[in-house]
Write a protein that holds these residues in place. Sequence first.
Motif, PDB file in Angstrom:
ATOM      1  N   THR A 107       0.840  -1.195   0.000  1.00  0.00           N
ATOM      2  CA  THR A 107       0.000   0.000   0.000  1.00  0.00           C
ATOM      3  C   THR A 107       0.875   1.245   0.000  1.00  0.00           C
ATOM      4  O   THR A 107       1.952   1.257   0.581  1.00  0.00           O
ATOM      5  CB  THR A 107      -0.929   0.053   1.238  1.00  0.00           C
ATOM      6  N   THR A 109       1.029   5.101   1.260  1.00  0.00           N
ATOM      7  CA  THR A 109       0.419   5.927   2.299  1.00  0.00           C
ATOM      8  C   THR A 109       0.831   7.385   2.141  1.00  0.00           C
ATOM      9  O   THR A 109       1.830   7.699   1.486  1.00  0.00           O
ATOM     10  CB  THR A 109       0.845   5.441   3.700  1.00  0.00           C
ATOM     11  N   ASN A 110       0.057   8.271   2.743  1.00  0.00           N
ATOM     12  CA  ASN A 110       0.430   9.685   2.736  1.00  0.00           C
ATOM     13  C   ASN A 110       1.312   9.991   3.945  1.00  0.00           C
ATOM     14  O   ASN A 110       1.683   9.090   4.709  1.00  0.00           O
ATOM     15  CB  ASN A 110      -0.811  10.589   2.706  1.00  0.00           C
ATOM     16  N   ARG A 114      -1.944   7.369   6.308  1.00  0.00           N
ATOM     17  CA  ARG A 114      -3.226   6.872   5.811  1.00  0.00           C
ATOM     18  C   ARG A 114      -3.041   6.238   4.433  1.00  0.00           C
ATOM     19  O   ARG A 114      -2.275   6.723   3.605  1.00  0.00           O
ATOM     20  CB  ARG A 114      -4.252   8.010   5.719  1.00  0.00           C
ATOM     21  N   THR A 115      -3.775   5.161   4.184  1.00  0.00           N
ATOM     22  CA  THR A 115      -3.650   4.448   2.921  1.00  0.00           C
ATOM     23  C   THR A 115      -4.172   5.295   1.764  1.00  0.00           C
ATOM     24  O   THR A 115      -5.284   5.824   1.815  1.00  0.00           O
ATOM     25  CB  THR A 115      -4.427   3.118   2.968  1.00  0.00           C
ATOM     26  N   VAL A 116      -3.359   5.415   0.735  1.00  0.00           N
ATOM     27  CA  VAL A 116      -3.741   6.129  -0.484  1.00  0.00           C
ATOM     28  C   VAL A 116      -4.249   5.149  -1.529  1.00  0.00           C
ATOM     29  O   VAL A 116      -5.262   5.391  -2.185  1.00  0.00           O
ATOM     30  CB  VAL A 116      -2.549   6.935  -1.047  1.00  0.00           C
ATOM     31  N   GLU A 117      -3.537   4.017  -1.697  1.00  0.00           N
ATOM     32  CA  GLU A 117      -3.922   3.048  -2.725  1.00  0.00           C
ATOM     33  C   GLU A 117      -3.291   1.696  -2.432  1.00  0.00           C
ATOM     34  O   GLU A 117      -2.186   1.605  -1.897  1.00  0.00           O
ATOM     35  CB  GLU A 117      -3.472   3.546  -4.100  1.00  0.00           C
ATOM     36  N   SER A 136      -7.461   5.974  -9.637  1.00  0.00           N
ATOM     37  CA  SER A 136      -6.358   6.676  -8.982  1.00  0.00           C
ATOM     38  C   SER A 136      -5.168   6.914  -9.903  1.00  0.00           C
ATOM     39  O   SER A 136      -4.105   7.348  -9.444  1.00  0.00           O
ATOM     40  CB  SER A 136      -5.884   5.875  -7.756  1.00  0.00           C
ATOM     41  N   SER A 139      -3.761  10.638  -9.978  1.00  0.00           N
ATOM     42  CA  SER A 139      -3.310  11.106  -8.673  1.00  0.00           C
ATOM     43  C   SER A 139      -2.081  10.323  -8.197  1.00  0.00           C
ATOM     44  O   SER A 139      -1.163  10.897  -7.605  1.00  0.00           O
ATOM     45  CB  SER A 139      -4.439  10.990  -7.638  1.00  0.00           C
ATOM     46  N   LEU A 140      -2.044   9.015  -8.463  1.00  0.00           N
ATOM     47  CA  LEU A 140      -0.890   8.232  -8.038  1.00  0.00           C
ATOM     48  C   LEU A 140       0.341   8.583  -8.863  1.00  0.00           C
ATOM     49  O   LEU A 140       1.454   8.666  -8.334  1.00  0.00           O
ATOM     50  CB  LEU A 140      -1.191   6.740  -8.147  1.00  0.00           C
ATOM     51  N   LEU A 143       1.676  11.694  -7.442  1.00  0.00           N
ATOM     52  CA  LEU A 143       2.344  11.443  -6.163  1.00  0.00           C
ATOM     53  C   LEU A 143       3.746  10.886  -6.385  1.00  0.00           C
ATOM     54  O   LEU A 143       4.716  11.350  -5.763  1.00  0.00           O
ATOM     55  CB  LEU A 143       1.517  10.465  -5.326  1.00  0.00           C
TER      56      LEU A 143
END
Length: 245
Positions: A107, A109-110, A114-117, A136, A139-140, A143
């Motif tokens: 996963t 996380t930010n 917290r889990t992002v994907e 996603s 956005s991913l 990131l």
Amino acid sequence: GHQLVEATGVFKSMAFVSPLLSNSRSFRCGDDKFRCDRRRFKPSNRVRSTARRISMGSDRTTRQSGVFEDSNPGFIEISGADRARFLHNLSTNNIEALKPGQAQLTTVTNQNGRTVELLTVLAGEESLSVLFSGESAESLYSLFDMFIFPRDKVAIDNRSDKLSVISVFGDLSMLSDKDVLTPEPGCFVQTEMDDMSVTIIHGSGLTLEGFTILAEKDNARKIVSFLTKSGFGNEINEDEWDLRR
């Protein structure tokens, strides 16, 4: 079984609660307090039908083979000498320990943890392939791009619009009968299916036995046809797939 109720409080939502609740009772979810009144909720025919199919555990949802195509997956390829360290630092699993041919869930996380994907990572000889939800993709990618620094030997390529993901649940030995290579648990193979290049990952994405196929978008419909004709059952739609999940 559980009963559907209406939850009211800070917001309204559908919730599953114990049938031991009385007609009106409060419960807590985190720091918020909600009040349930099951007398006010009247399930539609569609809800009744869905609940009935789940409670019966019919062949259609638990045992039958089937094929599902996701034509809008998320897929990013990460290359460069620092690729494993880069993804290792951004996700929760030990990406640096992966060997070519291995697949692993992890996963992203930010900064708050917290889990992002949720990602499926495929370790190739010269790149890491990352599979995830198509919603996603942009956005991913942004990131990942944000965390590539000038000295990092990392390049990313968003290939989400070029691939389809085909999930199959059924007996893996059926592919062996068609002279198609199948992967061991925790692995993937690059092979051919009906003279088309594909990547096959062990696991269907369900609790049922199966596998996941990555194929060029232009070949996806031919792959689905090959699988259904080979005895893997009928193609199912998104609603039926979600019901099994």
